[in-house]
Design a protein around this motif. Sequence first.
Motif, PDB file in Angstrom:
ATOM      1  N   ALA A   1     -21.073  80.916  91.169  1.00 55.21           N
ATOM      2  CA  ALA A   1     -21.951  79.772  91.817  1.00 55.21           C
ATOM      3  C   ALA A   1     -22.365  78.747  91.330  1.00 55.21           C
ATOM      4  CB  ALA A   1     -22.432  81.024  92.580  1.00 55.21           C
ATOM      5  N   TRP A   2     -23.321  79.578  90.410  1.00 54.91           N
ATOM      6  CA  TRP A   2     -23.420  78.462  89.497  1.00 54.91           C
ATOM      7  C   TRP A   2     -22.983  77.595  88.867  1.00 54.91           C
ATOM      8  CZ3 TRP A   2     -25.127  76.343  84.761  1.00 54.91           C
ATOM      9  CH2 TRP A   2     -26.448  75.902  84.511  1.00 54.91           C
TER      10      TRP A   2
ATOM     11  N   GLY B   1     -19.817  70.903  90.679  1.00 52.66           N
ATOM     12  CA  GLY B   1     -18.848  69.960  92.151  1.00 52.66           C
ATOM     13  C   GLY B   1     -18.300  70.404  92.730  1.00 52.66           C
ATOM     14  N   LEU B   2     -17.389  71.879  92.358  1.00 53.93           N
ATOM     15  CA  LEU B   2     -16.605  72.937  92.523  1.00 53.93           C
ATOM     16  C   LEU B   2     -16.530  73.649  93.064  1.00 53.93           C
ATOM     17  CD1 LEU B   2     -15.252  73.184  88.380  1.00 53.93           C
ATOM     18  CD2 LEU B   2     -14.698  71.473  90.288  1.00 53.93           C
ATOM     19  N   GLU B   3     -15.126  74.017  93.685  1.00 56.57           N
ATOM     20  CA  GLU B   3     -15.155  75.254  94.727  1.00 56.57           C
ATOM     21  C   GLU B   3     -15.250  76.505  94.133  1.00 56.57           C
ATOM     22  OE1 GLU B   3     -15.703  75.554  97.887  1.00 56.57           O
ATOM     23  OE2 GLU B   3     -16.114  73.778  97.651  1.00 56.57           O
ATOM     24  N   PRO B   4     -16.074  77.740  94.083  1.00 56.23           N
ATOM     25  CA  PRO B   4     -15.578  78.425  93.002  1.00 56.23           C
ATOM     26  C   PRO B   4     -14.457  79.263  93.109  1.00 56.23           C
ATOM     27  CG  PRO B   4     -18.103  79.075  94.470  1.00 56.23           C
ATOM     28  CD  PRO B   4     -17.309  77.537  95.259  1.00 56.23           C
ATOM     29  N   GLY B   5     -14.020  79.639  92.242  1.00 56.41           N
ATOM     30  CA  GLY B   5     -12.292  80.605  92.397  1.00 56.41           C
ATOM     31  C   GLY B   5     -12.476  81.897  92.131  1.00 56.41           C
TER      32      GLY B   5
ATOM     33  N   ARG C   1     -14.071  90.187  84.587  1.00 54.91           N
ATOM     34  CA  ARG C   1     -15.848  90.054  83.647  1.00 54.91           C
ATOM     35  C   ARG C   1     -15.003  88.715  82.933  1.00 54.91           C
ATOM     36  NH1 ARG C   1     -17.572  95.258  81.215  1.00 54.91           N
ATOM     37  NH2 ARG C   1     -17.180  96.335  82.657  1.00 54.91           N
ATOM     38  N   ILE C   2     -13.808  87.560  83.566  1.00 57.15           N
ATOM     39  CA  ILE C   2     -14.011  86.527  82.573  1.00 57.15           C
ATOM     40  C   ILE C   2     -13.236  85.681  84.112  1.00 57.15           C
ATOM     41  CG2 ILE C   2     -11.748  84.864  82.003  1.00 57.15           C
ATOM     42  CD1 ILE C   2     -13.318  86.554  79.891  1.00 57.15           C
ATOM     43  N   TYR C   3     -14.114  84.226  83.660  1.00 61.20           N
ATOM     44  CA  TYR C   3     -13.808  83.082  85.058  1.00 61.20           C
ATOM     45  C   TYR C   3     -14.009  81.625  84.306  1.00 61.20           C
ATOM     46  CZ  TYR C   3     -14.132  80.207  88.788  1.00 61.20           C
ATOM     47  OH  TYR C   3     -14.125  79.476  89.442  1.00 61.20           O
ATOM     48  N   ASP C   4     -12.517  81.359  84.653  1.00 63.93           N
ATOM     49  CA  ASP C   4     -11.605  80.119  83.962  1.00 63.93           C
ATOM     50  C   ASP C   4     -12.887  78.478  84.868  1.00 63.93           C
ATOM     51  OD1 ASP C   4     -10.718  80.523  81.231  1.00 63.93           O
ATOM     52  OD2 ASP C   4      -9.184  81.777  83.014  1.00 63.93           O
ATOM     53  N   VAL C   5     -13.449  78.224  84.139  1.00 68.30           N
ATOM     54  CA  VAL C   5     -14.231  77.021  84.564  1.00 68.30           C
ATOM     55  C   VAL C   5     -13.491  75.926  85.260  1.00 68.30           C
ATOM     56  CG1 VAL C   5     -15.615  75.191  85.380  1.00 68.30           C
ATOM     57  CG2 VAL C   5     -17.072  77.847  84.514  1.00 68.30           C
ATOM     58  N   PRO C   6     -12.875  75.462  86.178  1.00 66.91           N
ATOM     59  CA  PRO C   6     -11.960  74.192  85.998  1.00 66.91           C
ATOM     60  C   PRO C   6     -12.596  73.096  85.337  1.00 66.91           C
ATOM     61  CG  PRO C   6     -12.015  75.542  87.982  1.00 66.91           C
ATOM     62  CD  PRO C   6     -12.915  76.002  87.429  1.00 66.91           C
TER      63      PRO C   6
ATOM     64  N   GLU D   1     -32.078  70.255  91.060  1.00 68.15           N
ATOM     65  CA  GLU D   1     -31.310  70.767  92.336  1.00 68.15           C
ATOM     66  C   GLU D   1     -30.925  72.655  92.909  1.00 68.15           C
ATOM     67  OE1 GLU D   1     -27.781  69.156  95.436  1.00 68.15           O
ATOM     68  OE2 GLU D   1     -28.692  68.677  95.204  1.00 68.15           O
ATOM     69  N   ILE D   2     -30.295  72.489  91.150  1.00 67.30           N
ATOM     70  CA  ILE D   2     -29.153  73.726  91.132  1.00 67.30           C
ATOM     71  C   ILE D   2     -30.160  74.826  90.276  1.00 67.30           C
ATOM     72  CG2 ILE D   2     -27.365  72.643  91.360  1.00 67.30           C
ATOM     73  CD1 ILE D   2     -26.945  73.368  88.701  1.00 67.30           C
TER      74      ILE D   2
END
Length: 129
Positions: free
Chosen positions: A27-28, A34-38, A45-50, A90-91
Amino acid sequence: MRGNASPILNRIGQVFIPVNDMPRAVAWYSRLFGLEPGETSHENRIYDVPMAGETRLVLDAHKPVTSHSVQPLCMFPTDDMAAALAHLREIGAEITGGPQDIGSLVIATFRDPDGNPLMVYQPTEGTNA
Protein backbone atom coordinates in the motif's frame (compact mmCIF):
# COMPACT_ATOMS: atom_id res chain seq x y z
CA MET A 1 31.75 -13.21 -23.50
CA ARG A 2 32.94 -9.93 -24.97
CA GLY A 3 36.77 -9.74 -24.87
CA ASN A 4 37.90 -9.39 -21.25
CA ALA A 5 34.35 -8.67 -20.18
CA SER A 6 32.78 -10.53 -17.32
CA PRO A 7 29.92 -12.93 -18.00
CA ILE A 8 27.99 -10.83 -15.44
CA LEU A 9 26.37 -7.85 -17.12
CA ASN A 10 27.13 -4.43 -15.64
CA ARG A 11 23.55 -3.35 -15.12
CA ILE A 12 21.05 -3.74 -12.31
CA GLY A 13 18.13 -6.09 -12.93
CA GLN A 14 16.35 -5.84 -9.57
CA VAL A 15 16.59 -4.03 -6.26
CA PHE A 16 15.19 -5.92 -3.27
CA ILE A 17 13.66 -3.94 -0.39
CA PRO A 18 13.18 -6.02 2.78
CA VAL A 19 9.79 -5.54 4.45
CA ASN A 20 8.06 -6.98 7.51
CA ASP A 21 4.41 -6.21 6.78
CA MET A 22 3.74 -6.95 3.10
CA PRO A 23 0.20 -5.49 2.86
CA ARG A 24 1.34 -2.24 4.49
CA ALA A 25 4.45 -2.09 2.27
CA VAL A 26 2.47 -2.75 -0.93
CA ALA A 27 0.00 0.00 0.00
CA TRP A 28 2.77 2.46 0.95
CA TYR A 29 4.94 1.92 -2.15
CA SER A 30 1.84 2.07 -4.34
CA ARG A 31 1.03 5.48 -2.84
CA LEU A 32 4.67 6.55 -3.16
CA PHE A 33 4.57 6.03 -6.92
CA GLY A 34 0.87 6.79 -7.53
CA LEU A 35 0.02 3.21 -8.52
CA GLU A 36 -2.85 0.86 -7.84
CA PRO A 37 -1.76 -1.96 -5.50
CA GLY A 38 -1.32 -5.30 -7.24
CA GLU A 39 -1.05 -8.92 -6.25
CA THR A 40 1.80 -10.48 -4.31
CA SER A 41 3.45 -13.77 -5.22
CA HIS A 42 5.54 -16.49 -3.58
CA GLU A 43 3.05 -17.09 -0.74
CA ASN A 44 2.55 -13.33 -0.21
CA ARG A 45 6.28 -12.76 0.39
CA ILE A 46 7.20 -11.02 -2.89
CA TYR A 47 5.71 -7.98 -4.57
CA ASP A 48 7.02 -6.62 -7.86
CA VAL A 49 6.44 -2.86 -7.84
CA PRO A 50 5.58 -1.77 -11.41
CA MET A 51 8.43 0.51 -12.48
CA ALA A 52 9.27 2.46 -15.62
CA GLY A 53 12.51 1.30 -17.21
CA GLU A 54 14.43 -1.92 -17.07
CA THR A 55 15.31 -2.13 -13.36
CA ARG A 56 12.72 -3.85 -11.18
CA LEU A 57 11.85 -3.02 -7.58
CA VAL A 58 10.89 -5.98 -5.41
CA LEU A 59 9.43 -5.91 -1.91
CA ASP A 60 10.66 -9.02 -0.10
CA ALA A 61 9.15 -10.36 3.14
CA HIS A 62 11.11 -13.63 3.28
CA LYS A 63 13.23 -12.58 6.28
CA PRO A 64 12.33 -10.17 9.07
CA VAL A 65 13.92 -6.72 8.84
CA THR A 66 16.19 -6.46 11.87
CA SER A 67 18.76 -3.89 10.73
CA HIS A 68 19.11 -1.22 8.07
CA SER A 69 21.77 0.14 5.77
CA VAL A 70 23.19 3.49 6.80
CA GLN A 71 23.09 4.54 3.13
CA PRO A 72 19.95 4.78 0.99
CA LEU A 73 19.09 1.53 -0.78
CA CYS A 74 18.13 3.37 -3.98
CA MET A 75 17.40 6.82 -5.43
CA PHE A 76 14.21 7.92 -7.14
CA PRO A 77 14.16 10.90 -9.52
CA THR A 78 11.79 13.86 -9.35
CA ASP A 79 11.26 16.96 -11.47
CA ASP A 80 9.88 18.90 -8.47
CA MET A 81 11.61 18.43 -5.11
CA ALA A 82 9.12 20.60 -3.21
CA ALA A 83 6.21 18.53 -4.53
CA ALA A 84 8.10 15.30 -3.82
CA LEU A 85 8.71 16.30 -0.20
CA ALA A 86 5.07 17.33 0.23
CA HIS A 87 4.01 13.95 -1.18
CA LEU A 88 6.38 12.10 1.17
CA ARG A 89 4.92 13.98 4.13
CA GLU A 90 1.39 13.21 2.91
CA ILE A 91 2.06 9.45 2.80
CA GLY A 92 3.73 9.49 6.23
CA ALA A 93 7.35 8.99 5.17
CA GLU A 94 9.97 9.88 7.75
CA ILE A 95 12.08 12.55 6.02
CA THR A 96 15.58 12.17 7.44
CA GLY A 97 17.53 14.82 5.53
CA GLY A 98 17.38 17.56 2.95
CA PRO A 99 16.64 18.99 0.68
CA GLN A 100 20.36 19.50 0.12
CA ASP A 101 22.05 20.84 -3.01
CA ILE A 102 25.20 18.77 -3.60
CA GLY A 103 26.15 20.49 -6.85
CA SER A 104 24.71 18.33 -9.61
CA LEU A 105 21.69 17.19 -7.59
CA VAL A 106 19.30 18.31 -4.91
CA ILE A 107 18.72 15.31 -2.65
CA ALA A 108 16.46 14.37 0.24
CA THR A 109 16.52 11.18 2.28
CA PHE A 110 13.56 9.41 3.81
CA ARG A 111 12.51 6.07 5.29
CA ASP A 112 9.75 3.67 4.34
CA PRO A 113 7.45 2.20 7.05
CA ASP A 114 10.01 -0.57 7.75
CA GLY A 115 12.77 1.99 8.28
CA ASN A 116 14.57 1.34 4.99
CA PRO A 117 16.57 4.43 3.93
CA LEU A 118 15.69 5.80 0.47
CA MET A 119 16.52 8.96 -1.48
CA VAL A 120 14.75 11.28 -3.90
CA TYR A 121 16.79 13.50 -6.18
CA GLN A 122 16.35 16.32 -8.67
CA PRO A 123 19.11 17.31 -11.11
CA THR A 124 20.18 20.92 -10.71
CA GLU A 125 19.92 23.34 -13.64
CA GLY A 126 22.34 22.57 -16.44
CA THR A 127 23.13 18.98 -15.41
CA ASN A 128 22.10 15.72 -17.00
CA ALA A 129 22.18 13.61 -13.84
